[in-house]
Design a protein around this motif. Structure first.
Motif, short mmCIF file in Angstrom:
data_model
loop_
_atom_site.label_atom_id
_atom_site.label_comp_id
_atom_site.label_asym_id
_atom_site.label_seq_id
_atom_site.Cartn_x
_atom_site.Cartn_y
_atom_site.Cartn_z
N GLN A 150 0.83 -1.20 0.00
CA GLN A 150 0.00 0.00 0.00
C GLN A 150 0.87 1.26 0.00
O GLN A 150 0.62 2.19 -0.76
CB GLN A 150 -0.93 0.00 1.21
N GLN A 151 1.89 1.27 0.83
CA GLN A 151 2.77 2.44 0.90
C GLN A 151 3.51 2.63 -0.42
O GLN A 151 3.63 3.75 -0.91
CB GLN A 151 3.77 2.31 2.06
N SER A 152 3.99 1.55 -1.01
CA SER A 152 4.69 1.65 -2.29
C SER A 152 3.76 2.18 -3.38
O SER A 152 4.15 3.05 -4.16
CB SER A 152 5.22 0.27 -2.71
N SER A 176 1.76 6.48 -6.90
CA SER A 176 0.63 7.29 -7.35
C SER A 176 0.90 8.78 -7.13
O SER A 176 0.62 9.61 -8.00
CB SER A 176 -0.65 6.87 -6.62
N ALA A 177 1.46 9.10 -5.98
CA ALA A 177 1.73 10.50 -5.65
C ALA A 177 2.82 11.10 -6.53
O ALA A 177 2.88 12.31 -6.72
CB ALA A 177 2.11 10.63 -4.18
N SER A 178 3.69 10.25 -7.08
CA SER A 178 4.79 10.76 -7.90
C SER A 178 4.35 11.12 -9.31
O SER A 178 5.09 11.73 -10.06
CB SER A 178 5.92 9.72 -7.96
N GLU A 187 9.01 5.11 -14.92
CA GLU A 187 10.44 5.30 -14.66
C GLU A 187 10.85 4.69 -13.33
O GLU A 187 11.91 4.07 -13.22
CB GLU A 187 10.78 6.80 -14.71
N ALA A 188 10.02 4.84 -12.32
CA ALA A 188 10.33 4.25 -11.02
C ALA A 188 10.35 2.73 -11.09
O ALA A 188 11.21 2.08 -10.49
CB ALA A 188 9.32 4.71 -9.98
N LEU A 189 9.43 2.15 -11.83
CA LEU A 189 9.39 0.69 -11.97
C LEU A 189 10.53 0.17 -12.84
O LEU A 189 10.99 -0.96 -12.65
CB LEU A 189 8.03 0.24 -12.52
N SER A 240 12.59 -2.71 -4.58
CA SER A 240 12.48 -4.16 -4.75
C SER A 240 13.81 -4.77 -5.11
O SER A 240 14.65 -4.15 -5.75
CB SER A 240 11.44 -4.48 -5.84
N LYS A 241 14.01 -6.00 -4.68
CA LYS A 241 15.23 -6.73 -4.99
C LYS A 241 15.03 -7.43 -6.32
O LYS A 241 14.02 -8.09 -6.55
CB LYS A 241 15.53 -7.76 -3.91
N GLU A 242 15.99 -7.28 -7.18
CA GLU A 242 15.88 -7.93 -8.48
C GLU A 242 16.22 -9.41 -8.33
O GLU A 242 17.09 -9.79 -7.54
CB GLU A 242 16.83 -7.27 -9.48
#
Length: 142
Positions: free
Chosen positions: A104-106, A111-113, A128-130, A137-139
Motif C-alpha cells: 500500500q505504501q509503495s 501514485s503521488a509521484s 520510470e520508477a518501476l 524491490s530486490k531484483e
C-alpha cells in the motif's frame, strides 16, 4: 438423511464442493443408497457446517483437518493444541497484513509521484520508477 444435492442446497454450496471435501478426507457420507448415492446424516451436516465456518475464517484444508481431528477426539487433545493452530494462522494473517501495508505504501508513493495528466507517458514517473534499478524491490538474480 440427505442426498448430496440436498445437503449442498441446505448450505448453498455445490455438490462438487462436497465431493472435494470428501476427496481431501474432511467429509464422508455416512452411507450409500442401494443405487450408490451418497447419504449424509445430521451429524455429517454439522461437520460440514464446522468445515464451512473454519474455511470462512481463513483456515486451510490441512488446518481444518487438524481441527476436525481435535473436534472428533476431544479427550485425546488439549485446548492448547487447538489454540496453537489458531495462533499460527493469526501469525500468518498478521504477516500478510504487514506485507499488504508495504504494498500500500509503495503504491501510494508511486501514485503521488505521477501528475496523472493526459500527456504522453514518455516520461511517466511511475514507469520510470518501476524501470529503475534503484527501486526498493530486490531484483531476481539468475
Amino acid at each position: 438423511m440427505y442426498k448430496i444435492g440436498e445437503l449442498a442446497k441446505r448450505f448453498a454450496i455445490k455438490a462438487d464442493t462436497l465431493r472435494f471435501y470428501e476427496k481431501h478426507g474432511l467429509l464422508a457420507p455416512s452411507s450409500r443408497s442401494e443405487g450408490g448415492y451418497r447419504i449424509y446424516t445430521e451429524q455429517d451436516a454439522e461437520r460440514l457446517r464446522f468445515i464451512l465456518r473454519a474455511k470462512k475464517v481463513g483456515f486451510s484444508l490441512t488446518e481444518i483437518g487438524d481441527l476436525l481431528s481435535i473436534r472428533i477426539d476431544r479427550d485425546r487433545y488439549s485446548c492448547h493444541e487447538a489454540r496453537d493452530i489458531v495462533d499460527a494462522k493469526l501469525a500468518q494473517v498478521k504477516e500478510k497484513i504487514r506485507e499488504l501495508q508495504v504494498f500500500q505504501q509503495s503504491l501510494t508513493t508511486l501514485s503521488a509521484s505521477c501528475c496523472g495528466g493526459n500527456e504522453p507517458a514518455t516520461h511517466c514517473s511511475i514507469l520510470e520508477a518501476l524501470d529503475s534499478a534503484d527501486g526498493d524491490s530486490k531484483e531476481v538474480q539468475s
